[in-house]
Design a protein around this motif. Structure first.
Motif, PDB file in Angstrom:
ATOM      1  N   ALA A 166       0.836  -1.209   0.000  1.00 22.71           N
ATOM      2  CA  ALA A 166       0.000   0.000   0.000  1.00 22.71           C
ATOM      3  C   ALA A 166       0.868   1.255   0.000  1.00 22.71           C
ATOM      4  CB  ALA A 166      -0.924  -0.012   1.217  1.00 22.71           C
ATOM      5  N   THR A 167       1.970   1.206   0.740  1.00 20.70           N
ATOM      6  CA  THR A 167       2.889   2.351   0.777  1.00 20.70           C
ATOM      7  C   THR A 167       3.516   2.581  -0.590  1.00 20.70           C
ATOM      8  OG1 THR A 167       3.392   1.874   3.108  1.00 20.70           O
ATOM      9  CG2 THR A 167       4.918   3.305   1.928  1.00 20.70           C
ATOM     10  N   ALA A 168       3.872   1.482  -1.266  1.00 18.83           N
ATOM     11  CA  ALA A 168       4.455   1.595  -2.603  1.00 18.83           C
ATOM     12  C   ALA A 168       3.458   2.242  -3.570  1.00 18.83           C
ATOM     13  CB  ALA A 168       4.868   0.214  -3.114  1.00 18.83           C
ATOM     14  N   ASN A 169       2.189   1.861  -3.438  1.00 16.61           N
ATOM     15  CA  ASN A 169       1.163   2.467  -4.298  1.00 16.61           C
ATOM     16  C   ASN A 169       1.005   3.955  -4.021  1.00 16.61           C
ATOM     17  OD1 ASN A 169       0.414   0.207  -5.793  1.00 16.61           O
ATOM     18  ND2 ASN A 169      -0.942  -0.541  -4.174  1.00 16.61           N
ATOM     19  N   LEU A 170       1.084   4.317  -2.736  1.00 18.40           N
ATOM     20  CA  LEU A 170       1.022   5.740  -2.396  1.00 18.40           C
ATOM     21  C   LEU A 170       2.175   6.502  -3.041  1.00 18.40           C
ATOM     22  CD1 LEU A 170       0.038   5.870   1.401  1.00 18.40           C
ATOM     23  CD2 LEU A 170      -1.262   6.761  -0.535  1.00 18.40           C
ATOM     24  N   TYR A 171       3.349   5.906  -2.953  1.00 16.43           N
ATOM     25  CA  TYR A 171       4.531   6.554  -3.527  1.00 16.43           C
ATOM     26  C   TYR A 171       4.359   6.742  -5.038  1.00 16.43           C
ATOM     27  CZ  TYR A 171       9.340   7.248  -5.046  1.00 16.43           C
ATOM     28  OH  TYR A 171      10.469   7.746  -5.631  1.00 16.43           O
ATOM     29  N   LYS A 172       3.829   5.708  -5.704  1.00 14.81           N
ATOM     30  CA  LYS A 172       3.618   5.790  -7.147  1.00 14.81           C
ATOM     31  C   LYS A 172       2.657   6.922  -7.493  1.00 14.81           C
ATOM     32  CE  LYS A 172       4.450   0.907  -8.184  1.00 14.81           C
ATOM     33  NZ  LYS A 172       3.837  -0.354  -8.662  1.00 14.81           N
ATOM     34  N   ASN A 173       1.578   7.033  -6.706  1.00 18.00           N
ATOM     35  CA  ASN A 173       0.589   8.078  -6.985  1.00 18.00           C
ATOM     36  C   ASN A 173       1.149   9.476  -6.724  1.00 18.00           C
ATOM     37  OD1 ASN A 173      -2.278   6.960  -7.681  1.00 18.00           O
ATOM     38  ND2 ASN A 173      -1.493   5.570  -6.119  1.00 18.00           N
ATOM     39  N   ILE A 174       1.931   9.600  -5.660  1.00 23.87           N
ATOM     40  CA  ILE A 174       2.548  10.901  -5.373  1.00 23.87           C
ATOM     41  C   ILE A 174       3.548  11.263  -6.467  1.00 23.87           C
ATOM     42  CG2 ILE A 174       4.094  12.101  -3.763  1.00 23.87           C
ATOM     43  CD1 ILE A 174       2.741  10.549  -1.507  1.00 23.87           C
ATOM     44  N   GLU A 180      -7.016  21.185 -10.448  1.00 23.55           N
ATOM     45  CA  GLU A 180      -7.936  20.911  -9.343  1.00 23.55           C
ATOM     46  C   GLU A 180      -8.523  19.501  -9.454  1.00 23.55           C
ATOM     47  OE1 GLU A 180     -11.903  22.913  -7.244  1.00 23.55           O
ATOM     48  OE2 GLU A 180     -11.263  23.527  -9.243  1.00 23.55           O
ATOM     49  N   SER A 181      -8.880  19.116 -10.679  1.00 22.56           N
ATOM     50  CA  SER A 181      -9.416  17.775 -10.902  1.00 22.56           C
ATOM     51  C   SER A 181      -8.378  16.707 -10.584  1.00 22.56           C
ATOM     52  CB  SER A 181      -9.868  17.649 -12.364  1.00 22.56           C
ATOM     53  OG  SER A 181     -10.298  16.331 -12.626  1.00 22.56           O
ATOM     54  N   ASP A 182      -7.125  16.958 -10.974  1.00 20.36           N
ATOM     55  CA  ASP A 182      -6.043  15.998 -10.687  1.00 20.36           C
ATOM     56  C   ASP A 182      -5.850  15.832  -9.181  1.00 20.36           C
ATOM     57  OD1 ASP A 182      -5.588  15.679 -13.389  1.00 20.36           O
ATOM     58  OD2 ASP A 182      -4.104  17.297 -13.466  1.00 20.36           O
ATOM     59  N   ILE A 183      -5.873  16.958  -8.460  1.00 19.38           N
ATOM     60  CA  ILE A 183      -5.675  16.917  -7.016  1.00 19.38           C
ATOM     61  C   ILE A 183      -6.831  16.187  -6.332  1.00 19.38           C
ATOM     62  CG2 ILE A 183      -5.535  18.322  -4.919  1.00 19.38           C
ATOM     63  CD1 ILE A 183      -4.015  20.410  -6.565  1.00 19.38           C
ATOM     64  N   SER A 184      -8.044  16.418  -6.812  1.00 20.15           N
ATOM     65  CA  SER A 184      -9.216  15.750  -6.230  1.00 20.15           C
ATOM     66  C   SER A 184      -9.119  14.237  -6.400  1.00 20.15           C
ATOM     67  CB  SER A 184     -10.499  16.262  -6.893  1.00 20.15           C
ATOM     68  OG  SER A 184     -10.682  17.629  -6.640  1.00 20.15           O
ATOM     69  N   LYS A 185      -8.710  13.812  -7.582  1.00 11.83           N
ATOM     70  CA  LYS A 185      -8.551  12.379  -7.836  1.00 11.83           C
ATOM     71  C   LYS A 185      -7.478  11.777  -6.909  1.00 11.83           C
ATOM     72  CE  LYS A 185      -9.914  12.585 -12.696  1.00 11.83           C
ATOM     73  NZ  LYS A 185      -9.458  12.437 -14.112  1.00 11.83           N
ATOM     74  N   LEU A 186      -6.363  12.516  -6.783  1.00  7.99           N
ATOM     75  CA  LEU A 186      -5.280  12.027  -5.921  1.00  7.99           C
ATOM     76  C   LEU A 186      -5.738  11.953  -4.466  1.00  7.99           C
ATOM     77  CD1 LEU A 186      -2.337  11.177  -5.543  1.00  7.99           C
ATOM     78  CD2 LEU A 186      -1.760  13.599  -5.237  1.00  7.99           C
ATOM     79  N   ILE A 197      -7.695   8.831  -3.865  1.00  7.95           N
ATOM     80  CA  ILE A 197      -6.789   7.667  -3.830  1.00  7.95           C
ATOM     81  C   ILE A 197      -6.029   7.609  -2.508  1.00  7.95           C
ATOM     82  CG2 ILE A 197      -4.729   6.658  -4.878  1.00  7.95           C
ATOM     83  CD1 ILE A 197      -5.718   7.739  -7.569  1.00  7.95           C
ATOM     84  N   LEU A 198      -5.527   8.787  -2.077  1.00  9.16           N
ATOM     85  CA  LEU A 198      -4.747   8.835  -0.835  1.00  9.16           C
ATOM     86  C   LEU A 198      -5.598   8.448   0.372  1.00  9.16           C
ATOM     87  CD1 LEU A 198      -2.567  12.042  -1.321  1.00  9.16           C
ATOM     88  CD2 LEU A 198      -1.883   9.662  -1.563  1.00  9.16           C
ATOM     89  N   LYS A 199      -6.827   8.910   0.410  1.00  8.89           N
ATOM     90  CA  LYS A 199      -7.721   8.568   1.525  1.00  8.89           C
ATOM     91  C   LYS A 199      -7.983   7.071   1.569  1.00  8.89           C
ATOM     92  CE  LYS A 199     -10.211  12.945   2.112  1.00  8.89           C
ATOM     93  NZ  LYS A 199     -11.541  13.622   2.019  1.00  8.89           N
ATOM     94  N   LYS A 200      -8.224   6.504   0.390  1.00 11.38           N
ATOM     95  CA  LYS A 200      -8.503   5.073   0.310  1.00 11.38           C
ATOM     96  C   LYS A 200      -7.287   4.260   0.751  1.00 11.38           C
ATOM     97  CE  LYS A 200     -10.097   1.520  -2.895  1.00 11.38           C
ATOM     98  NZ  LYS A 200     -10.538   1.217  -4.295  1.00 11.38           N
ATOM     99  N   ARG A 201      -6.122   4.620   0.222  1.00 14.66           N
ATOM    100  CA  ARG A 201      -4.899   3.906   0.590  1.00 14.66           C
ATOM    101  C   ARG A 201      -4.552   4.128   2.050  1.00 14.66           C
ATOM    102  NH1 ARG A 201      -4.468   0.059  -3.114  1.00 14.66           N
ATOM    103  NH2 ARG A 201      -4.435   0.915  -5.249  1.00 14.66           N
ATOM    104  N   GLY A 202      -4.756   5.342   2.528  1.00 10.88           N
ATOM    105  CA  GLY A 202      -4.460   5.645   3.927  1.00 10.88           C
ATOM    106  C   GLY A 202      -5.333   4.850   4.875  1.00 10.88           C
ATOM    107  N   SER A 203      -6.604   4.728   4.541  1.00 13.08           N
ATOM    108  CA  SER A 203      -7.527   3.946   5.357  1.00 13.08           C
ATOM    109  C   SER A 203      -7.111   2.477   5.377  1.00 13.08           C
ATOM    110  CB  SER A 203      -8.946   4.084   4.816  1.00 13.08           C
ATOM    111  OG  SER A 203      -9.850   3.286   5.547  1.00 13.08           O
ATOM    112  N   SER A 204      -6.675   1.981   4.221  1.00  7.53           N
ATOM    113  CA  SER A 204      -6.232   0.586   4.130  1.00  7.53           C
ATOM    114  C   SER A 204      -4.990   0.362   4.981  1.00  7.53           C
ATOM    115  CB  SER A 204      -5.953   0.225   2.668  1.00  7.53           C
ATOM    116  OG  SER A 204      -5.417  -1.083   2.572  1.00  7.53           O
TER     117      SER A 204
END
Length: 347
Positions: A111-119, A150-156, A159-166
């Motif tokens: 999950a951390t790796a996925n966060l890094y990829k998205n960032i 703004e749309s890009d940030i909203s999408k990110l 994703i971050l909330k979902k990954r963070g919760s996981s």
């Protein structure tokens, strides 16, 4: 319920030998005849010139048991099950917990790796939008770029909330597993001897064994006495306790349980040892500790202990037995001429 030899144990034991043994030994099967049965096994080993090693004894113990009555077998098996060390079961449970913990850690890393990829992906998007803004020639184009950003940030953010919760969920599960492993450990993580939880378990088992087999066992509690002066800090206390633990372990026998109880209190469970034996052990402990010291911040710290002794009784609880040992220590404080004191419990 030990009986005479009814047939050969294996190819090394003949019917005539079995009959001879039966004639020379009249064995009455009773509730407490494990010792008599053990002598039978040892006699077989000696008669057949088989080295009476623990491994050979165990093999013939099982072979001879098959020829006994069902009642006797059930009795012996109940004894073995009662005394059986649960290391294998505990190891399996610990291994399962560790495997589950490793799997959770793997999930956290994934999950951390996925966060890094998205960032990292968002960083590239920001760079792109920055270039677009630099190329904008009017307000309308700038607004369009900002809306895209703004749309890009909203999408990110989603994703971050979902990954963070996981990650949070997996992390909490990992903590629970680690706590469970910690709660089932046997050894103290600092002093290299058994911990209080395991000690209490072993005293409970010993009470049952004393009740069942009527032998004598004792308990020694020691309190470390020291004066650290200006260097009274946590590291110094840990070092001192480690020293006491090492000395107690050095004086113990293989089957003794040496454990840290709490607040500078150490306990030794002496199995198959009566009060006189416990007194002799206490004398050795007292002499060894009293002649020991260690250096701390260029100072020599002298060690001393007070010792309380009590007996393991079948009709008293662990708390009552521990209380008797503590009262023994108090008795030593009341009489400075005593190295140790005995407080017996009536069974």
């Amino acid at each position: 319920m030990s009986g005479t030899f009814r047939s050969e144990i294996d190819s090394n034991v003949t019917d005539s030998e079995t009959y001879s043994e039966a004639k020379n030994s009249v064995i009455i099967e009773s509730e407490y005849d494990l010792g008599v049965y053990s002598k039978e096994v040892l006699a077989i080993l000696i008669k057949n010139d088989i080295p009476p090693t623990p491994n050979n004894f165990s093999i013939y113990f099982d072979k001879l048991l098959k020829k006994k009555s069902q009642t006797f077998r059930d009795h012996i098996i109940s004894i073995l099950e009662f005394e059986e060390n649960t290391k294998d079961e505990e190891s399996v449970l610990a291994e399962q917990s560790l495997k589950e913990g490793f799997l959770l850690m793997k999930n956290i890393l994934s999950a951390t790796a996925n966060l890094y990829k998205n960032i990292f992906f968002m960083t590239k998007i920001l760079t792109k939008r920055k270039q677009e803004l630099e190329e904008c020639s009017n307000i309308q184009e700038t607004k369009s770029v900002l809306l895209s950003l703004e749309s890009d940030i909203s999408k990110l953010t989603v994703i971050l909330k979902k990954r963070g919760s996981s990650i949070k969920s997996v992390y909490n599960n990992s903590i629970e597993i680690l706590k469970n492993i910690q709660s089932n450990t046997k050894f103290h993580d600092k002093y290299g001897i058994y911990n209080k939880r395991y000690l209490i378990t072993k005293i409970e088992q010993e009470i049952e064994l004393v009740r069942k087999f009527k032998y004598k066992s004792s308990l020694i509690m020691t309190e470390a006495i020291y004066e650290l002066g200006d260097v009274n800090n946590d590291k110094a206390v840990v070092l001192l306790r480690k020293t006491v633990a090492r000395l107690l372990f050095k004086t113990s026998k293989r089957n003794d349980i040496v454990a840290y109880y709490e607040n500078d209190l150490f306990v030794m469970l002496l199995k198959h040892t009566d009060i006189e034996g416990a007194k002799q052990a206490s004398k050795r402990i007292y002499d060894l500790v009293s002649n020991s010291s260690f250096l701390l911040a260029d100072r020599e710290i002298k060690l001393k202990i007070s010792i309380g002794i009590t007996n393991i009784t079948e009709n008293n609880s662990v708390e009552e037995i521990i209380s008797s040992a503590k009262n023994g220590i108090k008795k030593v404080y009341e009489n400075p001429d005593l190295d140790f004191a005995v407080l017996l419990r009536n069974s």
